[in-house]
Design an enzyme around this catalytic site. Sequence first.
Site, PDB file in Angstrom:
ATOM      1  N   LEU A  35       0.839  -1.213   0.000  1.00 56.03           N
ATOM      2  CA  LEU A  35       0.000   0.000   0.000  1.00 56.03           C
ATOM      3  C   LEU A  35       0.871   1.259   0.000  1.00 56.03           C
ATOM      4  O   LEU A  35       0.790   2.088   0.902  1.00 56.03           O
ATOM      5  CB  LEU A  35      -1.001  -0.004   1.172  1.00 56.03           C
ATOM      6  N   ILE A  60       7.488  -6.841  -0.216  1.00 56.49           N
ATOM      7  CA  ILE A  60       8.190  -7.974  -0.848  1.00 56.49           C
ATOM      8  C   ILE A  60       9.685  -7.966  -0.519  1.00 56.49           C
ATOM      9  O   ILE A  60      10.376  -8.949  -0.731  1.00 56.49           O
ATOM     10  CB  ILE A  60       7.986  -8.029  -2.389  1.00 56.49           C
ATOM     11  N   ASP A 126       7.432  -3.862 -21.814  1.00 55.35           N
ATOM     12  CA  ASP A 126       8.131  -3.646 -23.092  1.00 55.35           C
ATOM     13  C   ASP A 126       9.287  -2.657 -22.938  1.00 55.35           C
ATOM     14  O   ASP A 126      10.178  -2.600 -23.781  1.00 55.35           O
ATOM     15  CB  ASP A 126       7.157  -3.152 -24.181  1.00 55.35           C
ATOM     16  N   GLU A 127       9.250  -1.848 -21.848  1.00 53.86           N
ATOM     17  CA  GLU A 127      10.267  -0.800 -21.694  1.00 53.86           C
ATOM     18  C   GLU A 127      11.674  -1.375 -21.509  1.00 53.86           C
ATOM     19  O   GLU A 127      12.658  -0.655 -21.684  1.00 53.86           O
ATOM     20  CB  GLU A 127       9.883   0.139 -20.543  1.00 53.86           C
ATOM     21  N   TYR A 153      13.574   3.260 -14.116  1.00 56.81           N
ATOM     22  CA  TYR A 153      12.468   2.299 -14.016  1.00 56.81           C
ATOM     23  C   TYR A 153      12.719   1.088 -14.913  1.00 56.81           C
ATOM     24  O   TYR A 153      12.721  -0.056 -14.460  1.00 56.81           O
ATOM     25  CB  TYR A 153      11.129   2.962 -14.391  1.00 56.81           C
ATOM     26  N   LYS A 157      13.530  -2.957 -14.084  1.00 54.30           N
ATOM     27  CA  LYS A 157      12.701  -4.080 -14.559  1.00 54.30           C
ATOM     28  C   LYS A 157      13.553  -5.060 -15.381  1.00 54.30           C
ATOM     29  O   LYS A 157      13.367  -6.275 -15.307  1.00 54.30           O
ATOM     30  CB  LYS A 157      11.529  -3.563 -15.405  1.00 54.30           C
ATOM     31  N   TYR A 210       4.142  16.242 -23.049  1.00 54.94           N
ATOM     32  CA  TYR A 210       5.605  16.381 -23.086  1.00 54.94           C
ATOM     33  C   TYR A 210       6.101  16.577 -24.519  1.00 54.94           C
ATOM     34  O   TYR A 210       5.667  15.857 -25.441  1.00 54.94           O
ATOM     35  CB  TYR A 210       6.291  15.131 -22.514  1.00 54.94           C
ATOM     36  N   ASN A 252       1.199  10.239 -28.545  1.00 56.47           N
ATOM     37  CA  ASN A 252       0.549  10.761 -27.335  1.00 56.47           C
ATOM     38  C   ASN A 252      -0.514  11.804 -27.653  1.00 56.47           C
ATOM     39  O   ASN A 252      -1.584  11.823 -27.037  1.00 56.47           O
ATOM     40  CB  ASN A 252       1.589  11.372 -26.394  1.00 56.47           C
ATOM     41  N   ASP A 275      10.091  18.406 -22.171  1.00 53.21           N
ATOM     42  CA  ASP A 275      10.089  16.955 -22.366  1.00 53.21           C
ATOM     43  C   ASP A 275      10.681  16.213 -21.164  1.00 53.21           C
ATOM     44  O   ASP A 275      11.430  16.790 -20.373  1.00 53.21           O
ATOM     45  CB  ASP A 275      10.904  16.621 -23.625  1.00 53.21           C
ATOM     46  N   GLY A 278      15.539  11.738 -21.457  1.00 54.28           N
ATOM     47  CA  GLY A 278      15.731  10.362 -21.947  1.00 54.28           C
ATOM     48  C   GLY A 278      14.459   9.737 -22.495  1.00 54.28           C
ATOM     49  O   GLY A 278      14.378   8.509 -22.624  1.00 54.28           O
TER      50      GLY A 278
HETATM   51  P1  NAD Z   1       0.957   0.306  -9.882  1.00 55.00           P
HETATM   52  O1  NAD Z   1       2.011   1.309  -9.555  1.00 55.00           O
HETATM   53  O2  NAD Z   1      -0.442   0.767 -10.132  1.00 55.00           O
HETATM   54  O3  NAD Z   1       0.872  -0.791  -8.714  1.00 55.00           O
HETATM   55  C1  NAD Z   1       1.998  -1.315  -8.077  1.00 55.00           C
HETATM   56  C2  NAD Z   1       1.541  -1.942  -6.761  1.00 55.00           C
HETATM   57  O4  NAD Z   1       2.703  -2.514  -6.133  1.00 55.00           O
HETATM   58  C3  NAD Z   1       0.940  -0.929  -5.770  1.00 55.00           C
HETATM   59  O5  NAD Z   1      -0.271  -1.435  -5.244  1.00 55.00           O
HETATM   60  C4  NAD Z   1       2.004  -0.819  -4.681  1.00 55.00           C
HETATM   61  O6  NAD Z   1       1.457  -0.542  -3.404  1.00 55.00           O
HETATM   62  C5  NAD Z   1       2.654  -2.200  -4.742  1.00 55.00           C
HETATM   63  N1  NAD Z   1       4.034  -2.205  -4.212  1.00 55.00           N
HETATM   64  C6  NAD Z   1       5.025  -1.319  -4.506  1.00 55.00           C
HETATM   65  N2  NAD Z   1       6.138  -1.634  -3.822  1.00 55.00           N
HETATM   66  C7  NAD Z   1       5.863  -2.761  -3.084  1.00 55.00           C
HETATM   67  C8  NAD Z   1       6.605  -3.566  -2.187  1.00 55.00           C
HETATM   68  N3  NAD Z   1       7.876  -3.262  -1.900  1.00 55.00           N
HETATM   69  N4  NAD Z   1       6.006  -4.630  -1.628  1.00 55.00           N
HETATM   70  C9  NAD Z   1       4.704  -4.929  -1.917  1.00 55.00           C
HETATM   71  N5  NAD Z   1       3.943  -4.184  -2.750  1.00 55.00           N
HETATM   72  C10 NAD Z   1       4.515  -3.113  -3.327  1.00 55.00           C
HETATM   73  O7  NAD Z   1       1.530  -0.498 -11.121  1.00 55.00           O
HETATM   74  P2  NAD Z   1       0.790  -1.236 -12.328  1.00 55.00           P
HETATM   75  O8  NAD Z   1       0.632  -0.278 -13.436  1.00 55.00           O
HETATM   76  O9  NAD Z   1      -0.379  -1.977 -11.809  1.00 55.00           O
HETATM   77  O10 NAD Z   1       1.928  -2.273 -12.764  1.00 55.00           O
HETATM   78  C11 NAD Z   1       1.980  -3.603 -12.252  1.00 55.00           C
HETATM   79  C12 NAD Z   1       3.121  -4.345 -12.889  1.00 55.00           C
HETATM   80  O11 NAD Z   1       2.970  -4.362 -14.303  1.00 55.00           O
HETATM   81  C13 NAD Z   1       4.487  -3.691 -12.629  1.00 55.00           C
HETATM   82  O12 NAD Z   1       5.427  -4.703 -12.371  1.00 55.00           O
HETATM   83  C14 NAD Z   1       4.797  -2.970 -13.927  1.00 55.00           C
HETATM   84  O13 NAD Z   1       6.197  -2.891 -14.130  1.00 55.00           O
HETATM   85  C15 NAD Z   1       4.135  -3.868 -14.941  1.00 55.00           C
HETATM   86  N6  NAD Z   1       3.679  -3.215 -16.180  1.00 55.00           N
HETATM   87  C16 NAD Z   1       2.900  -2.101 -16.148  1.00 55.00           C
HETATM   88  C17 NAD Z   1       2.448  -1.538 -17.341  1.00 55.00           C
HETATM   89  C18 NAD Z   1       1.555  -0.316 -17.351  1.00 55.00           C
HETATM   90  O14 NAD Z   1       1.296   0.237 -18.419  1.00 55.00           O
HETATM   91  N7  NAD Z   1       1.035   0.134 -16.221  1.00 55.00           N
HETATM   92  C19 NAD Z   1       2.794  -2.120 -18.565  1.00 55.00           C
HETATM   93  C20 NAD Z   1       3.592  -3.277 -18.569  1.00 55.00           C
HETATM   94  C21 NAD Z   1       4.017  -3.820 -17.366  1.00 55.00           C
HETATM   95  P1  TYD Z   2       3.233   7.202 -18.921  1.00 55.76           P
HETATM   96  O1  TYD Z   2       1.763   7.021 -18.729  1.00 55.76           O
HETATM   97  O2  TYD Z   2       4.029   7.842 -17.831  1.00 55.76           O
HETATM   98  O3  TYD Z   2       3.828   5.779 -19.347  1.00 55.76           O
HETATM   99  P2  TYD Z   2       5.319   5.379 -19.887  1.00 55.76           P
HETATM  100  O4  TYD Z   2       6.224   6.536 -19.730  1.00 55.76           O
HETATM  101  O5  TYD Z   2       5.681   4.246 -18.990  1.00 55.76           O
HETATM  102  O6  TYD Z   2       5.124   4.986 -21.315  1.00 55.76           O
HETATM  103  O7  TYD Z   2       3.443   8.104 -20.230  1.00 55.76           O
HETATM  104  C1  TYD Z   2       2.949   7.690 -21.494  1.00 55.76           C
HETATM  105  C2  TYD Z   2       3.439   8.703 -22.509  1.00 55.76           C
HETATM  106  O8  TYD Z   2       2.816   9.963 -22.241  1.00 55.76           O
HETATM  107  C3  TYD Z   2       4.930   8.969 -22.454  1.00 55.76           C
HETATM  108  O9  TYD Z   2       5.430   9.146 -23.781  1.00 55.76           O
HETATM  109  C4  TYD Z   2       5.061  10.263 -21.684  1.00 55.76           C
HETATM  110  C5  TYD Z   2       3.784  10.990 -22.029  1.00 55.76           C
HETATM  111  N1  TYD Z   2       3.260  11.886 -20.958  1.00 55.76           N
HETATM  112  C6  TYD Z   2       2.928  13.225 -21.263  1.00 55.76           C
HETATM  113  O10 TYD Z   2       3.068  13.693 -22.415  1.00 55.76           O
HETATM  114  N2  TYD Z   2       2.454  14.016 -20.248  1.00 55.76           N
HETATM  115  C7  TYD Z   2       2.290  13.557 -18.967  1.00 55.76           C
HETATM  116  O11 TYD Z   2       1.879  14.356 -18.069  1.00 55.76           O
HETATM  117  C8  TYD Z   2       2.608  12.186 -18.684  1.00 55.76           C
HETATM  118  C9  TYD Z   2       2.438  11.621 -17.299  1.00 55.76           C
HETATM  119  C10 TYD Z   2       3.075  11.380 -19.721  1.00 55.76           C
END
Ligand code: NAD
Ligand code: TYD
Length: 340
Positions: A35, A60, A126-127, A153, A157, A210, A252, A275, A278
């Site tokens: 949380l 974790i 994918d990142e 980040y 990963k 951005y 975007n 922007d 990176g």
């Molecule tokens: P999120 O940030 O919404 O949720 C992450 C959760 O992990 C939160 O509930 C947080 O409380 C919990 N957490 C953080 N640190 C912790 C710890 N030390 N111990 C236990 N719990 C902890 O993230 P999300 O968008 O739901 O992403 C989930 C997974 O999917 C991540 O591993 C992310 O890298 C991967 N992922 C996300 C996306 C995306 O677009 N959101 C895309 C591909 C992969």
């Molecule tokens: P984000 O949702 O942070 O995902 P990721 O960076 O993991 O792909 O951002 C998605 C795209 O949107 C990314 O190219 C950055 C851009 N972005 C903006 O242009 N403005 C914003 O305020 C945010 C948060 C992201």
Amino acid sequence: MKILVTGGAGFIGGNYCLKMTEKYPEDTFVCLDLLTYAGNLETLAPIMDRENFRFVKGDIRDRAFIDELFAQEKFDVVINFAAETHVDRSVEEPDVFVSTNVMGVQVLLDACRKHVVKRFHQVSTDEVYGDLPLDRPDLLFTETTPLHASSPYSASKAGADLLVLAYYRTFKLPVTISRCSNNYGPYQFPEKLIPLMVSRAMADQSLPVYGEGLNVRDWLHVYDHNTAIDLIVRKGRVGEVYNIGGHNEKANIEVVKTILKQLGKPESLIHYVKDRPGHDLRYAMDPTKLVTELGWQPEYNFDTGMAQTITWYVENRGWWEHILSGDYKEYYAKMYKDRQ
Ligand code: NAD
Ligand code: TYD
């Protein structure tokens, strides 16, 4: 089966718990989450009283706690969603990304070895592949594309992915990894592009795009991500990596304009800001292996998924307003102060 879902109070893990506890009444799901700012028990409220679901607060990275939990619960499967996930935060404060996303994964892997868990699934992204050029639409990431992370980040990963594969090769730990493209859908924390823009547009606030808004992301509805994870966990081959994506590449600025159109708001709300350092140019996934080997198909395309998602944020204002009225206000002021 008894399944440990780490990070289940976050966006993707929360959606996983809501769907899978209903789809598999014969399985038991234990959700472990620290949380952090991104975890939200309001998301899990509809299933808190279900017989096949239990929530445990914990970290974790806490070896003793994890060991005890594994000894007590005897999990068959562990699905690791827990992570620090926001690229912009990783630029400001990389430490916690390495700590949770790498060290935390190692703690889980050790517990899986010791307690003989039948499957450890790592939810990756994918990142880890870095980015693709904007002028080569023919290029897509495949599972054999070299890892080439750009941000703290994505580097954390990628580090986790390498550790998971090393535990497979060295210790024969039964692992799988999925790497998915950008997700959208209900219950996403409003710091990420789509919920940020929807919530701000609804309040007639400026939309911070951005750079020139030309960076491309490959969008997938969270429901389709979770059906893919479920297939990989139940039918995927051990030691394998599976890419997940639905061929929905969008710049975007197109995403932001889609949101404005559905909400009936003017494009004058768009505000181009400094922007991201990176900033990855383009992500694009090739999901052929998942489709041909496991028969996965997404249910949503970008139009149907976005329409459903925007409607959800309109109808569930309370969920994100609670977040925006808390600590997040300070975060927004700090992060966007120098971008004007
Ligand atoms: P999120 O940030 O919404 O949720 C992450 C959760 O992990 C939160 O509930 C947080 O409380 C919990 N957490 C953080 N640190 C912790 C710890 N030390 N111990 C236990 N719990 C902890 O993230 P999300 O968008 O739901 O992403 C989930 C997974 O999917 C991540 O591993 C992310 O890298 C991967 N992922 C996300 C996306 C995306 O677009 N959101 C895309 C591909 C992969
Ligand atoms: P984000 O949702 O942070 O995902 P990721 O960076 O993991 O792909 O951002 C998605 C795209 O949107 C990314 O190219 C950055 C851009 N972005 C903006 O242009 N403005 C914003 O305020 C945010 C948060 C992201």
